[in-house]
Design a protein around this motif. Structure first.
Motif, short mmCIF file in Angstrom:
data_model
loop_
_atom_site.label_atom_id
_atom_site.label_comp_id
_atom_site.label_asym_id
_atom_site.label_seq_id
_atom_site.Cartn_x
_atom_site.Cartn_y
_atom_site.Cartn_z
N TRP A 176 0.86 -1.55 0.01
CA TRP A 176 0.17 -0.01 0.04
C TRP A 176 0.63 1.21 0.07
CZ3 TRP A 176 -5.50 -0.01 -1.00
CH2 TRP A 176 -5.36 -1.70 -1.17
N SER A 177 0.85 2.52 -0.73
CA SER A 177 1.58 3.68 -0.74
C SER A 177 0.66 4.27 0.47
CB SER A 177 0.49 4.14 -2.01
OG SER A 177 -0.94 4.79 -1.18
N ASN A 178 1.60 5.38 0.73
CA ASN A 178 1.73 6.24 1.83
C ASN A 178 0.33 6.82 1.35
OD1 ASN A 178 3.85 5.96 2.94
ND2 ASN A 178 5.19 7.01 1.45
N ASN A 179 -0.20 7.42 2.13
CA ASN A 179 -1.43 8.29 2.36
C ASN A 179 -1.72 9.67 1.48
OD1 ASN A 179 -3.64 9.32 2.87
ND2 ASN A 179 -3.46 10.10 5.04
N TRP A 180 -2.29 9.51 0.10
CA TRP A 180 -1.73 10.09 -0.49
C TRP A 180 -1.79 11.99 -0.21
CZ3 TRP A 180 -3.69 9.44 -6.07
CH2 TRP A 180 -3.44 8.25 -6.83
N ILE A 181 -3.63 12.26 1.08
CA ILE A 181 -3.92 13.63 0.89
C ILE A 181 -3.48 13.95 2.69
CG2 ILE A 181 -5.77 13.14 -0.14
CD1 ILE A 181 -7.88 11.67 2.62
N ASN A 182 -2.95 14.85 2.73
CA ASN A 182 -2.85 15.30 3.90
C ASN A 182 -3.87 16.55 4.76
OD1 ASN A 182 -2.31 17.34 2.52
ND2 ASN A 182 -0.10 17.58 3.50
N PHE A 183 -4.46 16.36 4.70
CA PHE A 183 -6.46 16.54 5.04
C PHE A 183 -7.03 16.22 5.39
CE2 PHE A 183 -6.19 16.22 0.51
CZ PHE A 183 -7.23 16.16 0.64
N THR A 184 -8.81 16.72 5.67
CA THR A 184 -9.46 15.60 5.80
C THR A 184 -10.73 16.41 5.31
OG1 THR A 184 -10.41 17.38 7.39
CG2 THR A 184 -9.31 15.12 8.23
N LEU A 185 -11.72 15.31 4.15
CA LEU A 185 -12.37 15.96 3.44
C LEU A 185 -13.45 15.55 3.95
CD1 LEU A 185 -12.07 16.75 0.40
CD2 LEU A 185 -12.26 14.31 -0.26
N LYS A 186 -14.43 17.29 4.06
CA LYS A 186 -15.78 17.18 4.67
C LYS A 186 -16.40 16.27 3.85
CE LYS A 186 -13.83 19.58 8.42
NZ LYS A 186 -13.80 20.98 8.85
N PRO A 187 -17.85 16.36 4.82
CA PRO A 187 -18.44 15.76 3.38
C PRO A 187 -18.93 17.02 3.07
CG PRO A 187 -19.56 15.57 5.59
CD PRO A 187 -18.24 15.63 6.00
N GLY A 188 -19.68 17.15 2.03
CA GLY A 188 -19.40 18.58 0.37
C GLY A 188 -18.82 18.26 0.28
N GLU A 189 -17.40 18.11 0.09
CA GLU A 189 -16.25 18.41 -0.56
C GLU A 189 -15.31 17.32 -1.33
OE1 GLU A 189 -14.06 21.11 3.58
OE2 GLU A 189 -13.67 19.44 3.15
N THR A 190 -14.19 18.87 -1.97
CA THR A 190 -14.11 17.34 -3.07
C THR A 190 -12.50 17.76 -3.66
OG1 THR A 190 -16.60 17.43 -4.46
CG2 THR A 190 -14.20 17.45 -6.10
N ALA A 191 -12.17 17.09 -3.60
CA ALA A 191 -10.19 16.91 -3.42
C ALA A 191 -9.91 16.24 -5.04
CB ALA A 191 -9.72 16.31 -2.56
N GLU A 192 -8.90 17.56 -5.99
CA GLU A 192 -8.55 17.00 -6.81
C GLU A 192 -7.47 16.31 -7.21
OE1 GLU A 192 -6.15 19.42 -10.01
OE2 GLU A 192 -8.07 19.67 -10.55
N MET A 193 -7.31 14.95 -7.89
CA MET A 193 -6.43 13.97 -7.19
C MET A 193 -5.54 13.72 -8.45
SD MET A 193 -7.01 13.06 -3.91
CE MET A 193 -6.70 10.78 -3.18
N ASP A 194 -4.22 13.42 -8.30
CA ASP A 194 -3.48 13.37 -9.70
C ASP A 194 -2.58 12.34 -9.49
OD1 ASP A 194 -1.71 13.38 -11.76
OD2 ASP A 194 -2.09 15.83 -11.98
N TRP A 195 -2.82 11.16 -10.18
CA TRP A 195 -1.25 10.44 -10.23
C TRP A 195 -0.39 10.40 -10.58
CZ3 TRP A 195 -1.18 4.87 -8.90
CH2 TRP A 195 -3.17 4.22 -8.58
N GLY A 196 -0.01 11.60 -11.06
CA GLY A 196 0.82 12.66 -11.15
C GLY A 196 2.22 11.31 -12.84
N SER A 197 1.32 10.46 -13.13
CA SER A 197 1.84 9.51 -14.29
C SER A 197 0.71 9.24 -15.28
CB SER A 197 2.37 8.00 -13.76
OG SER A 197 2.55 8.08 -15.28
N ASP A 198 0.98 8.36 -16.12
CA ASP A 198 -0.50 8.36 -16.84
C ASP A 198 0.34 6.72 -17.58
OD1 ASP A 198 2.07 8.76 -19.30
OD2 ASP A 198 -0.21 9.40 -20.38
N ASP A 199 1.50 6.16 -16.92
CA ASP A 199 2.34 5.05 -17.19
C ASP A 199 1.51 3.89 -16.18
OD1 ASP A 199 4.03 5.59 -18.86
OD2 ASP A 199 5.19 6.07 -17.01
N GLY A 200 1.83 2.26 -16.57
CA GLY A 200 1.55 1.72 -15.55
C GLY A 200 -0.31 0.58 -15.77
#
Length: 113
Positions: A51-75
């Motif tokens: 398992w990877s390290n935690n991608w997020i260093n915040f909390t995401l409350k109900p109604g919130e959205t976070a943009e996530m990015d793999w940083g790659s298009d390989d694999g």
């Protein structure tokens, strides 16, 4: 191994558009907390037997959205992930990252498109 990183943009109840991966682009998606009461505090992926390290260093409350990015298009496109939330154990899911633009956490389970 794919390098993972997070491009963070938490937006209260605002809607964030889907961001498809294009040639030369990276796999991006939005993590939406559509639950009525749960707070997301972890997002991890499973690759190369761990398992990877935690991608997020915040909390995401109900109604919130976070943009996530793999940083790659390989694999491989199908990589398991798990999401944890305050007071609850992480649950494991699997999706095709080449096709996913949004992941929605709901009061019971997840959906994606």
């Amino acid at each position: 191994m794919r390098k993972l990183f997070l491009a963070l943009a938490v937006a209260g109840a605002a809607v964030v558009g889907a961001v498809p991966a294009m040639a030369g682009d990276t796999y991006k998606f939005n993590l939406h907390n559509k639950s009525s009461q749960y707070v997301i505090n972890g997002f991890r992926t499973y690759e190369n037997g761990k398992w990877s390290n935690n991608w997020i260093n915040f909390t995401l409350k109900p109604g919130e959205t976070a943009e996530m990015d793999w940083g790659s298009d390989d694999g491989t496109c199908v990589v398991p992930f798990r999401v944890s939330w305050v007071g609850y154990e992480a649950e494991k899911f699997s999706v095709d990252w080449c096709k996913v633009h949004n992941i929605y956490m709901k009061d019971e389970g997840f959906t994606w498109d």
